[in-house]
Write a protein that holds these residues in place. Structure first.
Motif, mmCIF file in Angstrom:
data_model
loop_
_atom_site.group_PDB
_atom_site.id
_atom_site.type_symbol
_atom_site.label_atom_id
_atom_site.label_comp_id
_atom_site.label_asym_id
_atom_site.label_seq_id
_atom_site.Cartn_x
_atom_site.Cartn_y
_atom_site.Cartn_z
ATOM 1 N N VAL A 116 0.815 -1.202 0.000
ATOM 2 C CA VAL A 116 0.000 0.000 0.000
ATOM 3 C C VAL A 116 0.854 1.261 0.000
ATOM 4 C CG1 VAL A 116 -1.827 1.260 1.212
ATOM 5 C CG2 VAL A 116 -1.772 -1.234 1.311
ATOM 6 N N GLY A 117 0.507 2.192 -0.873
ATOM 7 C CA GLY A 117 1.084 3.536 -0.867
ATOM 8 C C GLY A 117 -0.061 4.517 -0.743
ATOM 9 N N SER A 118 -0.130 5.232 0.388
ATOM 10 C CA SER A 118 -1.282 6.094 0.618
ATOM 11 C C SER A 118 -0.855 7.395 1.283
ATOM 12 C CB SER A 118 -2.298 5.361 1.505
ATOM 13 O OG SER A 118 -3.512 6.060 1.555
ATOM 14 N N VAL A 119 -1.465 8.486 0.859
ATOM 15 C CA VAL A 119 -1.213 9.800 1.445
ATOM 16 C C VAL A 119 -2.371 10.182 2.359
ATOM 17 C CG1 VAL A 119 -0.848 12.254 0.954
ATOM 18 C CG2 VAL A 119 0.181 10.529 -0.530
ATOM 19 N N ASN A 167 1.957 -1.858 4.700
ATOM 20 C CA ASN A 167 1.965 -0.403 4.512
ATOM 21 C C ASN A 167 3.356 0.201 4.429
ATOM 22 O OD1 ASN A 167 -0.908 0.295 4.545
ATOM 23 N ND2 ASN A 167 -0.864 -0.533 6.607
ATOM 24 N N PHE A 168 4.378 -0.586 4.694
ATOM 25 C CA PHE A 168 5.759 -0.085 4.663
ATOM 26 C C PHE A 168 6.667 -1.133 4.029
ATOM 27 C CE2 PHE A 168 3.584 2.131 8.085
ATOM 28 C CZ PHE A 168 3.871 3.451 7.753
ATOM 29 N N ALA A 169 6.391 -1.487 2.791
ATOM 30 C CA ALA A 169 7.103 -2.563 2.106
ATOM 31 C C ALA A 169 8.573 -2.226 1.883
ATOM 32 C CB ALA A 169 6.436 -2.857 0.767
ATOM 33 N N GLN A 170 9.390 -3.260 2.006
ATOM 34 C CA GLN A 170 10.822 -3.206 1.722
ATOM 35 C C GLN A 170 11.132 -4.288 0.687
ATOM 36 O OE1 GLN A 170 13.041 -0.946 3.326
ATOM 37 N NE2 GLN A 170 11.080 -0.061 3.936
ATOM 38 N N GLY A 184 0.096 14.958 -5.805
ATOM 39 C CA GLY A 184 -0.228 15.939 -6.843
ATOM 40 C C GLY A 184 0.904 16.149 -7.829
ATOM 41 N N ALA A 185 2.129 15.898 -7.375
ATOM 42 C CA ALA A 185 3.294 16.030 -8.249
ATOM 43 C C ALA A 185 3.572 14.749 -9.027
ATOM 44 C CB ALA A 185 4.526 16.412 -7.421
ATOM 45 N N GLY A 186 2.722 13.732 -8.853
ATOM 46 C CA GLY A 186 2.899 12.484 -9.580
ATOM 47 C C GLY A 186 3.868 11.517 -8.928
ATOM 48 N N ASP A 187 4.237 11.793 -7.683
ATOM 49 C CA ASP A 187 5.181 10.932 -6.979
ATOM 50 C C ASP A 187 4.444 9.853 -6.202
ATOM 51 O OD1 ASP A 187 7.422 12.443 -7.792
ATOM 52 O OD2 ASP A 187 7.128 13.849 -6.129
ATOM 53 N N LEU A 188 5.201 8.823 -5.848
ATOM 54 C CA LEU A 188 4.668 7.794 -4.967
ATOM 55 C C LEU A 188 4.538 8.354 -3.555
ATOM 56 C CD1 LEU A 188 6.791 4.852 -6.319
ATOM 57 C CD2 LEU A 188 4.294 4.859 -6.205
ATOM 58 N N PRO A 189 3.586 7.864 -2.801
ATOM 59 C CA PRO A 189 3.451 8.291 -1.404
ATOM 60 C C PRO A 189 4.711 7.965 -0.599
ATOM 61 C CG PRO A 189 1.488 7.152 -2.132
ATOM 62 C CD PRO A 189 2.513 6.968 -3.209
ATOM 63 N N ASP A 190 4.922 8.712 0.467
ATOM 64 C CA ASP A 190 6.128 8.544 1.288
ATOM 65 C C ASP A 190 6.305 7.129 1.810
ATOM 66 O OD1 ASP A 190 6.816 11.188 0.912
ATOM 67 O OD2 ASP A 190 6.075 11.853 2.872
ATOM 68 N N ASN A 191 5.229 6.404 2.070
ATOM 69 C CA ASN A 191 5.391 5.061 2.614
ATOM 70 C C ASN A 191 5.704 4.001 1.552
ATOM 71 O OD1 ASN A 191 2.624 5.295 1.720
ATOM 72 N ND2 ASN A 191 2.133 3.472 2.898
ATOM 73 N N LEU A 192 5.597 4.328 0.260
ATOM 74 C CA LEU A 192 5.940 3.382 -0.807
ATOM 75 C C LEU A 192 7.191 3.815 -1.573
ATOM 76 C CD1 LEU A 192 4.879 0.719 -1.968
ATOM 77 C CD2 LEU A 192 3.540 2.044 -3.603
ATOM 78 N N GLN A 193 7.545 5.082 -1.491
ATOM 79 C CA GLN A 193 8.717 5.612 -2.193
ATOM 80 C C GLN A 193 9.999 4.847 -1.862
ATOM 81 O OE1 GLN A 193 8.627 7.978 -4.555
ATOM 82 N NE2 GLN A 193 10.817 8.000 -4.872
ATOM 83 N N ILE A 199 1.720 -13.738 -4.559
ATOM 84 C CA ILE A 199 1.370 -12.744 -5.571
ATOM 85 C C ILE A 199 1.332 -11.384 -4.899
ATOM 86 C CG2 ILE A 199 -0.447 -11.979 -7.150
ATOM 87 C CD1 ILE A 199 -1.177 -15.016 -7.411
ATOM 88 N N LEU A 200 1.819 -10.377 -5.588
ATOM 89 C CA LEU A 200 1.847 -9.016 -5.058
ATOM 90 C C LEU A 200 0.749 -8.196 -5.713
ATOM 91 C CD1 LEU A 200 5.707 -8.529 -5.332
ATOM 92 C CD2 LEU A 200 4.411 -9.152 -3.281
ATOM 93 N N LEU A 201 0.078 -7.392 -4.917
ATOM 94 C CA LEU A 201 -0.923 -6.455 -5.433
ATOM 95 C C LEU A 201 -0.557 -5.080 -4.902
ATOM 96 C CD1 LEU A 201 -3.526 -5.725 -6.916
ATOM 97 C CD2 LEU A 201 -4.808 -6.407 -4.858
ATOM 98 N N ILE A 202 -0.135 -4.194 -5.786
ATOM 99 C CA ILE A 202 0.238 -2.841 -5.389
ATOM 100 C C ILE A 202 -1.004 -1.971 -5.466
ATOM 101 C CG2 ILE A 202 1.725 -0.857 -5.877
ATOM 102 C CD1 ILE A 202 2.693 -4.062 -7.464
ATOM 103 N N CYS A 203 -1.293 -1.279 -4.388
ATOM 104 C CA CYS A 203 -2.432 -0.372 -4.331
ATOM 105 C C CYS A 203 -1.880 0.985 -3.896
ATOM 106 C CB CYS A 203 -3.469 -0.897 -3.346
ATOM 107 S SG CYS A 203 -4.953 0.118 -3.272
#
Length: 154
Positions: A8-11, A37-40, A60-69, A51-55
């Protein structure tokens, strides 16, 4: 049934809500689900049959959320051995931004560059569409689950 790890990547929590809905829907079909929520990178290689499911949402700048970056950065620097690994993508965005969907596309590209195999087409949820994101997600998950290795329709 399949073991599925939802990354999960969520803002603001929207992607997290959709990930929880996905977990419920997939568990109902008999799959074993974990939400991360904090994948490594270690999480990508821990079980090759998982199987992996990325959600993920997009900033707004088109970047990944801080927890997925951090995962994306690790993937592009460490090149984990995930060739052949199966994954799916749910990409939440807002088409009023010129960077609509770029974060989800970036992580999709990173998985593909490492040889992972996407199952089906990504689900792109547009906050401006007026569509119910939960209903769209349920419909997509029904189709996606049928494509899984043991995804016989239920």
């Amino acid at each position: 049934m399949s073991q599925i790890q939802i990354l999960v990547g969520s803002v603001t929590g929207n992607a997290e809500s959709i990930a929880e809905l996905a977990a419920e829907e997939l568990q109902r079909k008999g799959h074993q689900i974990s939400i991360n929520n904090f994948a490594q990178v270690e999480d990508l290689v821990r079980s090759p049959d998982e199987i992996l499911l990325i959600c993920t949402s997009n900033t707004g700048a088109g970047d990944l959320p801080d927890n997925l970056q951090p995962l994306y950065v690790q993937m592009t620097r460490e090149y984990p051995a995930i060739a052949g690994r199966q994954y799916g993508l749910i990409n939440l965005g807002d088409s009023s931004y010129t960077t609509f969907g770029e974060a989800g596309q970036a992580i999709d590209d990173a998985f593909a560059d490492l040889g992972a195999q996407r199952i089906g087409e990504p689900l792109v949820l547009d906050a401006c569409s007026g569509d119910d994101p939960e209903e769209s997600a349920r419909e997509w998950l029904e189709q996606w689950a049928a494509l899984l290795p043991d995804g016989a329709p239920s």
